[in-house]
Design a protein around this motif. Structure first.
Motif, short mmCIF file in Angstrom:
data_model
loop_
_atom_site.label_atom_id
_atom_site.label_comp_id
_atom_site.label_asym_id
_atom_site.label_seq_id
_atom_site.Cartn_x
_atom_site.Cartn_y
_atom_site.Cartn_z
N GLN A 122 0.86 -1.18 0.00
CA GLN A 122 0.00 0.00 0.00
C GLN A 122 0.90 1.24 0.00
O GLN A 122 1.57 1.53 0.99
CB GLN A 122 -0.92 -0.01 1.21
CG GLN A 122 -1.85 -1.23 1.25
CD GLN A 122 -3.00 -1.05 2.21
OE1 GLN A 122 -3.42 0.07 2.49
NE2 GLN A 122 -3.52 -2.16 2.70
N LYS A 123 0.89 1.94 -1.12
CA LYS A 123 1.81 3.05 -1.34
C LYS A 123 1.08 4.39 -1.34
O LYS A 123 -0.10 4.48 -1.66
CB LYS A 123 2.56 2.87 -2.66
CG LYS A 123 3.28 1.53 -2.80
CD LYS A 123 3.89 1.40 -4.17
CE LYS A 123 4.56 0.03 -4.35
NZ LYS A 123 5.15 -0.12 -5.71
N ILE A 124 1.82 5.42 -0.98
CA ILE A 124 1.34 6.80 -1.04
C ILE A 124 2.32 7.58 -1.91
O ILE A 124 3.54 7.48 -1.73
CB ILE A 124 1.27 7.42 0.36
CG1 ILE A 124 0.21 6.69 1.21
CG2 ILE A 124 0.92 8.91 0.28
CD1 ILE A 124 0.13 7.18 2.63
N ILE A 125 1.79 8.35 -2.84
CA ILE A 125 2.63 9.10 -3.77
C ILE A 125 2.74 10.55 -3.31
O ILE A 125 1.73 11.22 -3.07
CB ILE A 125 2.07 9.05 -5.21
CG1 ILE A 125 2.02 7.59 -5.70
CG2 ILE A 125 2.89 9.90 -6.15
CD1 ILE A 125 1.39 7.42 -7.07
N ILE A 126 3.96 11.04 -3.17
CA ILE A 126 4.23 12.43 -2.82
C ILE A 126 4.97 13.06 -3.99
O ILE A 126 6.00 12.53 -4.44
CB ILE A 126 5.07 12.53 -1.53
CG1 ILE A 126 4.28 11.93 -0.36
CG2 ILE A 126 5.43 13.99 -1.23
CD1 ILE A 126 5.04 11.95 0.95
N GLU A 127 4.46 14.14 -4.50
CA GLU A 127 5.02 14.77 -5.70
C GLU A 127 6.50 15.13 -5.51
O GLU A 127 6.91 15.60 -4.45
CB GLU A 127 4.22 16.04 -6.04
CG GLU A 127 2.80 15.78 -6.52
CD GLU A 127 2.78 15.10 -7.88
OE1 GLU A 127 3.78 15.21 -8.62
OE2 GLU A 127 1.76 14.46 -8.20
N ASN A 128 7.28 14.89 -6.56
CA ASN A 128 8.71 15.23 -6.52
C ASN A 128 8.95 16.74 -6.57
O ASN A 128 10.08 17.19 -6.30
CB ASN A 128 9.43 14.56 -7.69
CG ASN A 128 9.45 13.06 -7.56
OD1 ASN A 128 9.48 12.53 -6.46
ND2 ASN A 128 9.43 12.36 -8.68
N THR A 129 7.92 17.50 -6.93
CA THR A 129 8.08 18.96 -6.96
C THR A 129 8.22 19.55 -5.56
O THR A 129 8.65 20.69 -5.41
CB THR A 129 6.88 19.60 -7.67
OG1 THR A 129 5.66 19.16 -7.05
CG2 THR A 129 6.86 19.19 -9.14
N ILE A 130 7.83 18.78 -4.55
CA ILE A 130 7.96 19.27 -3.17
C ILE A 130 9.42 19.14 -2.74
O ILE A 130 10.10 18.18 -3.06
CB ILE A 130 7.04 18.45 -2.23
CG1 ILE A 130 5.58 18.59 -2.67
CG2 ILE A 130 7.20 18.89 -0.79
CD1 ILE A 130 4.62 17.77 -1.86
N ALA A 131 9.87 20.11 -1.98
CA ALA A 131 11.26 20.12 -1.53
C ALA A 131 11.58 18.87 -0.72
O ALA A 131 10.71 18.31 -0.03
CB ALA A 131 11.53 21.37 -0.69
N LYS A 132 12.82 18.41 -0.81
CA LYS A 132 13.24 17.18 -0.14
C LYS A 132 13.01 17.25 1.36
O LYS A 132 12.53 16.29 1.98
CB LYS A 132 14.71 16.90 -0.45
CG LYS A 132 15.21 15.60 0.17
CD LYS A 132 16.67 15.35 -0.19
CE LYS A 132 17.16 14.06 0.45
NZ LYS A 132 18.59 13.80 0.12
N ALA A 133 13.34 18.39 1.98
CA ALA A 133 13.16 18.54 3.43
C ALA A 133 11.69 18.42 3.81
O ALA A 133 11.34 17.80 4.82
CB ALA A 133 13.73 19.87 3.88
N THR A 134 10.83 19.00 2.97
CA THR A 134 9.39 18.93 3.24
C THR A 134 8.89 17.50 3.07
O THR A 134 8.06 17.02 3.86
CB THR A 134 8.62 19.86 2.29
OG1 THR A 134 9.13 21.19 2.43
CG2 THR A 134 7.14 19.87 2.61
N ARG A 135 9.40 16.80 2.05
CA ARG A 135 8.99 15.41 1.84
C ARG A 135 9.39 14.53 3.03
O ARG A 135 8.62 13.68 3.47
CB ARG A 135 9.60 14.86 0.55
CG ARG A 135 9.01 15.41 -0.72
CD ARG A 135 9.20 14.45 -1.88
NE ARG A 135 10.59 14.07 -2.04
CZ ARG A 135 11.47 14.72 -2.78
NH1 ARG A 135 11.10 15.83 -3.42
NH2 ARG A 135 12.72 14.31 -2.90
N GLU A 136 10.58 14.77 3.56
CA GLU A 136 11.03 13.98 4.71
C GLU A 136 10.15 14.24 5.93
O GLU A 136 9.88 13.33 6.71
CB GLU A 136 12.49 14.32 5.01
CG GLU A 136 13.46 13.81 3.95
CD GLU A 136 14.89 14.18 4.26
OE1 GLU A 136 15.10 14.95 5.22
OE2 GLU A 136 15.80 13.72 3.53
#
Length: 241
Positions: free
Chosen positions: A137-151
């Protein structure tokens, strides 16, 4: 009983929970809806200075340092008098007055059992599996978001896994006054009882497995409406499932 430092309710106990629609409000007036109520035997004190009473508890899923909180009604049942300043409580027993003292060790231990973020599985396509028990079960987070925000988002997802429904049984338990679905039927139209239609063996097996899964998770229950029967219609999805 709470998730932060929690007691895992056995399935037999969950079946004994009575439906209740009494919300619990915090100091910020945020309501917490109860999973149900149950009457448990509570023993206060040690022999010979002890008393036993049956107390009704509301079971909720909320952060707390404690597993159980005794309210005013329980205090009245035991005839207890508490002192926050001295960290103690007294109540009468057949052998005399019992005194209980506050113990900070257990609350501190419970605080240590906090929601610890587990590193999620990050796939090559950028999707993430926050729950290690359900890696598919996966969740997709857009790559356009900054790496720090994704973490930070990864960490939030990992800490709050209980918010999401990872399996069918996680989708049950919503109070009916919050969410309730009804069929848009016309009461003036008489019910229709269709004849049973045959299906291909592979579809029959799939249907039985799905119905069994929904019944075991508590989403469906077996009923007998002899005058209102509709055959299921199975439609193949674009992914061939």
């Amino acid at each position: 009983m709470y998730e932060h430092c929690f007691i895992q309710l056995p399935e037999k106990v969950k079946e004994k929970l009575k439906d209740t629609f009494v919300p619990l409000a915090s100091f910020a007036n945020d309501p917490s809806w109860s999973e149900g109520s149950i009457v448990l035997e509570v023993v206060l004190g040690k022999t010979p200075f002890k008393r036993t009473a049956h107390i009704e508890f509301l079971v909720v899923k909320e952060n707390s340092k404690y597993n159980v909180i005794l309210g005013h009604s329980a205090m009245m049942t035991f005839g207890a008098v508490t002192s926050t300043v001295h960290g103690m409580m007294k109540f009468p027993t057949p052998a005399g007055i019992a005194t209980l003292y506050a113990e900070l060790r257990r609350p501190i231990e419970c605080m240590k059992i906090n929601r610890t973020a587990v590193n999620p599985i990050i796939h090559e396509d950028g999707s993430v599996s926050p729950n290690l028990k359900f890696p598919d079960q996966k969740i997709i987070i857009e790559n356009t978001i900054a790496k720090a925000t994704r973490e930070k988002l990864y960490k939030i997802l990992a800490i709050n896994l209980d918010i999401f429904a990872w399996q069918d049984s996680d989708m049950t338990g919503a109070p009916r006054h919050i969410a309730k679905h009804r069929l848009g039927v016309n009461p003036n139209i008489p019910p229709v009882c269709q004849k049973k239609r045959g299906m291909a063996p592979d579809r029959t097996k799939f249907l039985r497995d799905e119905v069994k899964k929904l019944v075991e998770s508590g989403i469906l229950r077996e009923v007998k409406y002899q005058t209102w029967v509709a055959n299921p219609v199975m439609v193949r999805k674009p992914d061939n499932s």
